[in-house]
Design an enzyme around this catalytic site. Structure first.
Site, PDB file in Angstrom:
ATOM      1  N   GLY A   1     -86.627  77.331   7.689  1.00 18.57           N
ATOM      2  CA  GLY A   1     -85.760  77.139   8.842  1.00 18.57           C
ATOM      3  C   GLY A   1     -85.067  78.373   9.356  1.00 18.57           C
ATOM      4  O   GLY A   1     -85.271  79.476   8.886  1.00 18.57           O
ATOM      5  N   SER A   2     -84.209  78.147  10.344  1.00 19.52           N
ATOM      6  CA  SER A   2     -83.433  79.199  11.005  1.00 19.52           C
ATOM      7  C   SER A   2     -82.469  78.541  11.979  1.00 19.52           C
ATOM      8  O   SER A   2     -82.643  77.368  12.339  1.00 19.52           O
ATOM      9  CB  SER A   2     -84.336  80.160  11.787  1.00 19.52           C
ATOM     10  OG  SER A   2     -85.274  80.799  10.955  1.00 19.52           O
ATOM     11  N   ASN A   3     -81.494  79.306  12.418  1.00 23.06           N
ATOM     12  CA  ASN A   3     -80.640  78.910  13.536  1.00 23.06           C
ATOM     13  C   ASN A   3     -80.710  79.981  14.613  1.00 23.06           C
ATOM     14  O   ASN A   3     -80.875  81.159  14.315  1.00 23.06           O
ATOM     15  CB  ASN A   3     -79.161  78.814  13.134  1.00 23.06           C
ATOM     16  CG  ASN A   3     -78.906  77.874  11.980  1.00 23.06           C
ATOM     17  OD1 ASN A   3     -79.463  76.794  11.926  1.00 23.06           O
ATOM     18  ND2 ASN A   3     -78.045  78.291  11.067  1.00 23.06           N
TER      19      ASN A   3
ATOM     20  N   ASN B   1     -84.297  74.069  13.917  1.00 20.06           N
ATOM     21  CA  ASN B   1     -85.528  73.578  13.307  1.00 20.06           C
ATOM     22  C   ASN B   1     -85.851  72.120  13.542  1.00 20.06           C
ATOM     23  O   ASN B   1     -86.940  71.684  13.169  1.00 20.06           O
ATOM     24  CB  ASN B   1     -85.575  73.869  11.804  1.00 20.06           C
ATOM     25  CG  ASN B   1     -85.352  75.327  11.517  1.00 20.06           C
ATOM     26  OD1 ASN B   1     -84.374  75.679  10.878  1.00 20.06           O
ATOM     27  ND2 ASN B   1     -86.211  76.186  12.029  1.00 20.06           N
TER      28      ASN B   1
END
Length: 814
Positions: free
Chosen positions: A237-239, A509
């Site tokens: 994931g990531s933001n 995500n």
């Protein structure tokens, strides 16, 4: 002949030579010009920051790879062994390696056969041979040419026996590289979210013998459940948040990029600044082995990426010809699989031999994500269709993105190249526009085709996971072609989601649906993502914090974002699960002083007092954060007794207010304290700490750490699945040490703000530091800074670069 001069120049002399200009187009230092093929100026700044200046792309690749090799030679040399299919030779056939970027552990021998198949089919060579846009642009080819020269130059200058990193000093597997090695690494990265999740399954797939019995598959419902849990488990994931003019105090764009990538292995970032005067000026970070900025900014545009929800592959179920398990039927006609005999060298020089098989749909496989759910029986088998198998276009995408100056220019680059392999793109520019786009390489399987062509397993997976498992016995079940798609069989950009706004867009995500809740994106194929469904808590806390800052309801001064406030949004360590559940949990505490968990009966009075005083933030010195983390961990479905219902993201079904499509940011909510599993989870959390002699009021500072040599560095933030925007995933050791070492989480974090000059106002932190070499000065410096919630001021314009008191310079040529 090699001409090399090394010198350190005072920053003031550089400033004088360049006239003190802050221009990004002409103030970079001149490079040497002596007729050499390869020339570059490499400057090192604070914390190991690399600034490479050259007169052409060949020089950029040359200088960057030299500096990168100084920092991370062992990690990338290991990659070149892997993609050559030589791990068994050097590390043994029974050992394994982790591809942390997709959460898989791969047996060396299976891995070698997987890559030997790719290499024997000359997939990379065929892609290299194509003209743009399918093959690499001239600039990409020049970068690779220079990269190879710089890497090999570094090995010549230093010598394998004298490498600075003890992890590979003197190792026979560290060798000079070729352009083909570099392109094979590029290809490995393209497959990260597709074929690379089935390395073991493809590398070991063998037809059944003549005496094999017909194996029975598990039920489609069980396979779908296992696949869903495994896929959710690897979503690193990531933001990212992109702000437009209506959301910022200065009326210009602003970006927070917060990729959650591995802290170990080759899918790490390396920070650099690349300049060709008058042509290129970009800074940010690159994945190991890629001489291009993949996340960063130019003078007027900043971008980041988050892992997309779209599927990059579809399994095909084959109907085999009776009596011939290497032939399959298509429209009733037999079709022979393509047999590829392969050899892998072993440590003693002998060869392991295996024949792998491919079909019109893709290579044969027997497992994915470690799950043996695709058996090869005398009657049925499976092949893997991979949309990224023909994708080298992402090289061209980033060559062009590194020069882009607006989000609309970036969107045009995406639509033209269609090369993004497995991520969303979020960007902002100096004009005040913000972009979200999931224009990424995705199989063109409509919802109708996913059902019409579904195998028995596909009827379940398409409906529950959005993953089509297609009928390989019908030619009509091939992926469809879009008129605007560069590559046959992928969804064209007109049918992929994108959005430009002047307030904000964000992604954490989940699918594209709520990039901005005021303008939901709907009507796209399910294979890209889901719509009108529950969002992860990390998505929800990001949306809440963004909206609350813009309208001023977060209690901070004023409304709209300053650059400082965007930084603080990430490191405030708000805990969504605590905001949703803790009040209800404390009510349970008030009436139930004794509970039974996995460790037996416990008294809850002391624990509940700790939780009542907790700040509901995962800061280092916030007693209660560790205890609540264990409570949420015990609510997770993996620890739930058999038969307990689960919600969509793995927790026991404990909500009191269900998901409401008309209020997707605030629902579901509430903790159902009447559910006995809530008591079980709290009691188990208390036992977890008491059983390991950890005080109930312990803070994260002592019990959530990252080891660097003998030093344990405290790590704030916490699991994204628990609602921490500042996601940090560590492993519970079930010992007095608590949580040991970060697996993945915040990596190259950047906050970029544009103002009224040519120099973006940027703050960054490379959380795991610039070098994987335990003896490097850049091994733990930024990790210590992250622990203290410190940031590094960006040095993009020349005046800022030369003001760096630690600046040193190397000029190389040959």
């Amino acid at each position: 002949m090699i001409n090399r001069s090394v010198y350190i120049v005072a920053a003031g002399l550089f400033l004088s030579a360049c006239g003190g200009s802050s221009s990004t187009s002409s103030a970079a230092p001149d490079t040497i010009s002596d007729g050499s093929v390869y020339q570059a100026t490499i400057r090192r700044g604070e914390l190991g920051m690399v600034h490479v200046t050259a007169s052409d792309y060949t020089g950029i690749g040359y200088g960057y790879s030299y500096a990168f090799a100084e920092d991370n030679i062992c990690t990338i040399a290991d990659v070149y062994v892997t993609v050559s299919g030589e791990r068994s030779k050097y590390f043994g056939p029974d050992a394994s390696w982790d591809m942390v970027g997709n959460g898989t552990t791969n047996n060396n021998l299976n891995s070698d056969f997987f890559f030997k198949l790719i290499n024997a089919e000359q997939r990379v060579e065929k892609l290299m041979a194509q003209a743009p846009p399918l093959g690499p642009l001239p600039e990409a080819r020049d970068l690779v040419k220079g990269y190879v020269a710089g890497y090999n130059r570094y090995l010549r200058d230093v010598g394998v026996a004298n490498l600075p990193d003890p992890a590979c000093r003197g190792a026979e597997w560290v060798r000079p590289i070729t352009e083909l090695d570099v392109y094979r690494r590029f290809y490995q990265l393209a497959l990260l979210g597709s074929s690379a999740v089935a390395i073991d399954g493809i590398g070991s797939a063998q037809p059944p013998g003549p005496d094999s019995l017909t194996a029975s598959m598990a039920s489609p419902a069980l396979i779908a459940e296992q696949l869903g849990q495994a896929w959710e488990g690897i979503q690193i994931g990531s933001n990212a948040i992109a702000l437009g003019s209506e959301a910022t105090a200065n009326g210009k764009g602003m970006l927070l990029g917060n990729p959650h990538f591995p802290w170990d292995g080759a899918e790490r970032f390396h920070q650099a600044h690349m300049t060709i005067p008058g042509t290129l000026d970009t800074t940010g970070s690159a994945l190991f082995g890629v001489p291009m900025i993949l996340i960063g900014h130019t003078e007027n545009m900043a971008w980041s990426h988050t892992v997309s929800s779209a599927w990059r592959f579809t399994p095909y179920q084959l109907t085999l010809v009776p009596g011939d398990p290497t032939s399959y039927l298509v429209d009733g006609q037999p079709e022979a699989m393509v047999a590829q005999p392969l050899n892998v060298e072993l440590p003693d020089g002998s060869l392991a031999s295996r024949t792998l098989y491919s079909t019109r749909w893709g290579p044969m496989l027997n497992e994915i994500l470690g799950l043996p759910v695709f058996p090869w029986t005398p009657a049925v088998a499976f092949a893997l269709g991979d949309a990224n198998a023909l994708n080298f276009r992402y090289l061209n995408h980033f060559v062009e993105t590194n020069r882009a100056q607006s989000v609309r220019e970036l969107l045009a680059i995406m639509e033209r190249n269609q090369g993004i392999p497995w991520v969303n793109t979020i960007a902002a520019d100096s004009s005040g526009e913000a972009l979200y786009a999931d224009i990424s390489v995705t199989p063109n399987v409509s919802n109708e085709k996913a059902l019409e062509c579904a195998s028995p397993l596909g009827l379940v997976t398409a409906n529950t996971l959005g993953l089509p498992v297609l009928d390989g016995s019908r030619a009509a079940c091939a992926w469809d072609d879009d008129a605007d798609a560069v590559q046959p069989g992928i969804i064209g950009p007109d049918n992929m989601p994108s959005l430009i706004r002047r307030d904000y867009v964000t992604n954490s995500n989940d699918s594209y649906w709520l990039a901005n809740p005021d303008e939901p994106l709907e009507g796209f194929f399910r294979i890209i993502g889901d719509e009108r469904t529950e969002r992860r808590m990390r998505t929800r806390i990001g949306l809440l914090m963004t909206k609350q800052r813009i309208d001023g309801s977060d209690g901070l001064s004023g409304a709209k974002f300053s650059r400082q406030q965007l930084q603080e949004l990430l490191f405030n360590n708000r805990h969504m699960a605590a905001e949703l559940w803790l009040d209800d949990l404390l009510q349970l505490c008030a009436v139930t002083p004794g509970m039974i968990g996995a460790g037996g009966p416990v008294q809850t009075t002391e624990a509940c007092a700790v939780l009542a005083n907790w700040t509901r933030r995962d800061d280092l010195d916030a007693p209660g954060a560790l205890l609540f983390r264990r409570f949420v961990a015990n609510l997770f479905i993996s620890d739930v007794p058999t038969g307990t219902a689960a919600s969509s993201f793995g927790f026991a079904d404990v909500w009191t207010t269900p998901f409401d499509v008309n209020d997707p940011v605030n629902t579901p909510s509430g903790l159902n304290i009447a559910n006995p599993h809530v008591q079980y989870a709290l009691a188990s959390a208390i036992s977890d700490l008491q059983g390991n002699n950890i005080p109930l009021d312990a803070s994260l500072r002592q019990y959530v750490t990252e080891s660097r040599g003998e030093v344990k560095i405290p790590i704030h933030g916490g699991p994204g699945s628990y609602g921490l925007f500042n996601a940090m995933s560590s492993t519970w050791s079930n010992s007095e040490e608590g949580y040991n070492d970060v697996v993945h989480g915040a990596s190259f974090v950047q906050v970029v703000s544009f103002d009224n000059d040519d120099c973006p106002d940027t703050q960054t932190i490379l959380t795991y530091s610039q070098s994987a070499n335990s003896e490097s000065p850049y091994f733990a410096d930024q990790t210590q800074m992250y622990s203290r919630k410190e940031w590094v001021a960006g040095r993009f314009c020349e005046a800022a670069v030369v003001a760096d008191a630690s600046l040193s310079t190397i000029e190389i040529s040959e």
